[in-house]
Design a protein around this motif. Structure first.
Motif, PDB file in Angstrom:
ATOM      1  N   THR A 225     100.629  63.263  40.196  1.00  0.00           N
ATOM      2  CA  THR A 225     100.015  64.264  39.328  1.00  0.00           C
ATOM      3  C   THR A 225     100.490  65.654  39.729  1.00  0.00           C
ATOM      4  N   ALA A 226     100.331  66.591  38.808  1.00  0.00           N
ATOM      5  CA  ALA A 226     100.855  67.936  39.030  1.00  0.00           C
ATOM      6  C   ALA A 226     100.245  68.609  40.253  1.00  0.00           C
ATOM      7  N   ASN A 227      98.932  68.557  40.381  1.00  0.00           N
ATOM      8  CA  ASN A 227      98.301  69.240  41.511  1.00  0.00           C
ATOM      9  C   ASN A 227      98.635  68.556  42.832  1.00  0.00           C
ATOM     10  N   GLN A 228      98.792  67.230  42.786  1.00  0.00           N
ATOM     11  CA  GLN A 228      99.171  66.493  43.988  1.00  0.00           C
ATOM     12  C   GLN A 228     100.562  66.882  44.474  1.00  0.00           C
ATOM     13  N   VAL A 229     101.564  66.845  43.579  1.00  0.00           N
ATOM     14  CA  VAL A 229     102.926  67.137  44.029  1.00  0.00           C
ATOM     15  C   VAL A 229     103.084  68.610  44.400  1.00  0.00           C
ATOM     16  N   THR A 230     102.268  69.468  43.816  1.00  0.00           N
ATOM     17  CA  THR A 230     102.321  70.897  44.170  1.00  0.00           C
ATOM     18  C   THR A 230     101.951  71.106  45.630  1.00  0.00           C
ATOM     19  N   VAL A 231     100.864  70.482  46.073  1.00  0.00           N
ATOM     20  CA  VAL A 231     100.457  70.594  47.475  1.00  0.00           C
ATOM     21  C   VAL A 231     101.494  69.948  48.381  1.00  0.00           C
ATOM     22  N   TRP A 232     101.959  68.768  48.006  1.00  0.00           N
ATOM     23  CA  TRP A 232     102.950  68.037  48.814  1.00  0.00           C
ATOM     24  C   TRP A 232     104.221  68.854  49.005  1.00  0.00           C
ATOM     25  N   GLU A 233     104.744  69.403  47.911  1.00  0.00           N
ATOM     26  CA  GLU A 233     105.980  70.177  47.990  1.00  0.00           C
ATOM     27  C   GLU A 233     105.791  71.452  48.809  1.00  0.00           C
ATOM     28  N   GLY A 234     104.643  72.091  48.656  1.00  0.00           N
ATOM     29  CA  GLY A 234     104.374  73.278  49.453  1.00  0.00           C
ATOM     30  C   GLY A 234     104.389  72.980  50.941  1.00  0.00           C
ATOM     31  N   LEU A 235     103.765  71.889  51.328  1.00  0.00           N
ATOM     32  CA  LEU A 235     103.777  71.490  52.737  1.00  0.00           C
ATOM     33  C   LEU A 235     105.183  71.123  53.189  1.00  0.00           C
ATOM     34  N   ARG A 236     105.912  70.431  52.332  1.00  0.00           N
ATOM     35  CA  ARG A 236     107.268  70.002  52.688  1.00  0.00           C
ATOM     36  C   ARG A 236     108.185  71.190  52.941  1.00  0.00           C
ATOM     37  N   ILE A 237     108.182  72.153  52.026  1.00  0.00           N
ATOM     38  CA  ILE A 237     109.106  73.279  52.205  1.00  0.00           C
ATOM     39  C   ILE A 237     108.634  74.222  53.308  1.00  0.00           C
ATOM     40  N   ALA A 238     107.358  74.108  53.696  1.00  0.00           N
ATOM     41  CA  ALA A 238     106.847  74.884  54.837  1.00  0.00           C
ATOM     42  C   ALA A 238     107.175  74.206  56.165  1.00  0.00           C
ATOM     43  N   GLY A 239     107.700  72.978  56.110  1.00  0.00           N
ATOM     44  CA  GLY A 239     108.008  72.240  57.328  1.00  0.00           C
ATOM     45  C   GLY A 239     106.794  71.623  57.986  1.00  0.00           C
ATOM     46  N   ALA A 240     105.706  71.427  57.214  1.00  0.00           N
ATOM     47  CA  ALA A 240     104.467  70.868  57.751  1.00  0.00           C
ATOM     48  C   ALA A 240     104.366  69.372  57.413  1.00  0.00           C
ATOM     49  N   SER A 241     103.422  68.691  58.027  1.00  0.00           N
ATOM     50  CA  SER A 241     103.213  67.265  57.767  1.00  0.00           C
ATOM     51  C   SER A 241     102.719  67.058  56.341  1.00  0.00           C
ATOM     52  N   VAL A 242     103.236  66.008  55.694  1.00  0.00           N
ATOM     53  CA  VAL A 242     102.782  65.653  54.348  1.00  0.00           C
ATOM     54  C   VAL A 242     101.982  64.346  54.364  1.00  0.00           C
ATOM     55  N   HIS A 243     101.465  63.990  55.518  1.00  0.00           N
ATOM     56  CA  HIS A 243     100.667  62.772  55.644  1.00  0.00           C
ATOM     57  C   HIS A 243      99.183  63.141  55.673  1.00  0.00           C
ATOM     58  N   LEU A 244      98.506  62.878  54.561  1.00  0.00           N
ATOM     59  CA  LEU A 244      97.095  63.222  54.420  1.00  0.00           C
ATOM     60  C   LEU A 244      96.365  62.090  53.711  1.00  0.00           C
ATOM     61  N   GLY A 246      93.719  59.972  51.229  1.00  0.00           N
ATOM     62  CA  GLY A 246      93.072  60.065  49.931  1.00  0.00           C
ATOM     63  C   GLY A 246      93.864  60.772  48.862  1.00  0.00           C
ATOM     64  N   LEU A 247      95.173  60.907  49.060  1.00  0.00           N
ATOM     65  CA  LEU A 247      96.001  61.635  48.103  1.00  0.00           C
ATOM     66  C   LEU A 247      97.136  60.789  47.549  1.00  0.00           C
ATOM     67  N   GLY A 248      96.932  59.467  47.547  1.00  0.00           N
ATOM     68  CA  GLY A 248      97.900  58.581  46.931  1.00  0.00           C
ATOM     69  C   GLY A 248      99.066  58.221  47.829  1.00  0.00           C
ATOM     70  N   ARG A 249      99.942  57.381  47.266  1.00  0.00           N
ATOM     71  CA  ARG A 249     101.073  56.856  48.013  1.00  0.00           C
ATOM     72  C   ARG A 249     101.976  57.972  48.539  1.00  0.00           C
ATOM     73  N   LEU A 250     102.120  59.040  47.796  1.00  0.00           N
ATOM     74  CA  LEU A 250     103.012  60.128  48.179  1.00  0.00           C
ATOM     75  C   LEU A 250     102.676  60.693  49.544  1.00  0.00           C
ATOM     76  N   PHE A 251     101.421  60.716  49.917  1.00  0.00           N
ATOM     77  CA  PHE A 251     100.995  61.335  51.175  1.00  0.00           C
ATOM     78  C   PHE A 251     100.824  60.340  52.326  1.00  0.00           C
ATOM     79  N   ARG A 252     101.158  59.081  52.075  1.00  0.00           N
ATOM     80  CA  ARG A 252     101.034  58.101  53.161  1.00  0.00           C
ATOM     81  C   ARG A 252     102.324  58.002  53.948  1.00  0.00           C
ATOM     82  N   PRO A 253     102.224  57.722  55.259  1.00  0.00           N
ATOM     83  CA  PRO A 253     103.416  57.572  56.085  1.00  0.00           C
ATOM     84  C   PRO A 253     104.315  56.440  55.593  1.00  0.00           C
TER      85      PRO A 253
END
Length: 253
Positions: A225-244, A246-253
């Protein structure tokens, strides 16, 4: 000349939560983000600035104005007080209407204005699809058909084929923001296709962050979803962990 360390480097050393600054047009589903911040108990900061809106309309001319450089630069200036590690233009239609090259230039201009890594929700969808190895997807769009086809075109250039496009013809973000969980689940189910590896739901005006696991359970495959990938991409380009959680498969290790 000595340079100051990036905010993300300082936070990594001190254990502070990474901060993804969000530029969000209007307010339709803006409450998705503080609710997520609260649910994650401080693991991520999501400072949000509401950017100006000329006309609330899912129409190409209105969307080009919505994502104009002046509106984003004004929002970026307001975000500086929050010292974000990265900045996201949290709008799908206000980025994909510029096309592949235009969306990248929009993100580059935003990065220059903010002095931070920057991207947009449209580009986040492509990055997320690549991270999950997705090449064939279905799209469940709230937009009118002609607007939704611009998203299909951007995905195609990014190497993601849309095997089914469902458009719901909703003209305003305000109306999209009123849709509840059952309606969103119904949209995802209706938009799914047997050949799709995932279902993409491209509208930041749509609430979704509290329901991601429910949406994936409903179709038995990843849902982006739009809000999900927005948070994920923000963390990714910040160099932070994207493993959180309750946020779907995208955020799982």
């Amino acid at each position: 000349m000595r340079t100051q360390p990036a905010a993300s480097d300082v936070r990594a050393r001190t254990g502070e939560a990474p901060a993804v600054g969000l530029l969000y047009p209007g307010s339709s589903a803006a409450d998705d983000f503080p609710r997520l911040e609260e649910r994650l108990a401080g693991a991520v900061r999501l400072p949000l600035v509401h950017t100006s809106v000329g006309e609330d309309a899912h129409r190409v001319d209105a969307l080009l104005d919505l994502g104009s450089a002046g509106r984003l630069a004004e929002g970026a200036a307001a975000l500086t007080a929050h010292e974000p590690d990265a900045v996201m233009w949290a709008c799908t239609s206000g980025s994909f209407v510029f096309g592949w090259d235009g969306a990248h230039e929009q993100a580059a201009e935003l990065s220059r204005a903010a002095g931070r890594p920057a991207s947009s929700t449209s580009l986040a969808f492509v990055a997320a699809a690549r991270a999950l190895g997705l090449t064939r997807v279905a799209v469940a769009a709230s937009y009118p058909q002609d607007v939704a086809e611009h998203f299909v075109g951007l995905l195609a250039v990014g190497g993601v084929e849309v095997v089914a496009l469902g458009s719901h013809g909703i003209v305003t973000a305000a109306e999209v923001g009123t849709l509840g969980r059952e309606r969103v689940v119904e949209m995802v189910l209706d938009g799914d296709h047997r050949d799709a590896q995932a279902v993409l739901v491209p509208d930041t005006a749509l609430h979704s962050l509290a329901w991601l696991d429910d949406l994936e359970d409903a179709v038995g495959k990843p849902v982006l979803t739009a809000n999900q990938v927005t948070v994920w991409e923000g963390l990714r380009i910040a160099g932070a962990s994207v493993h959180l959680p309750g946020l779907g498969r995208l955020f799982r290790p």
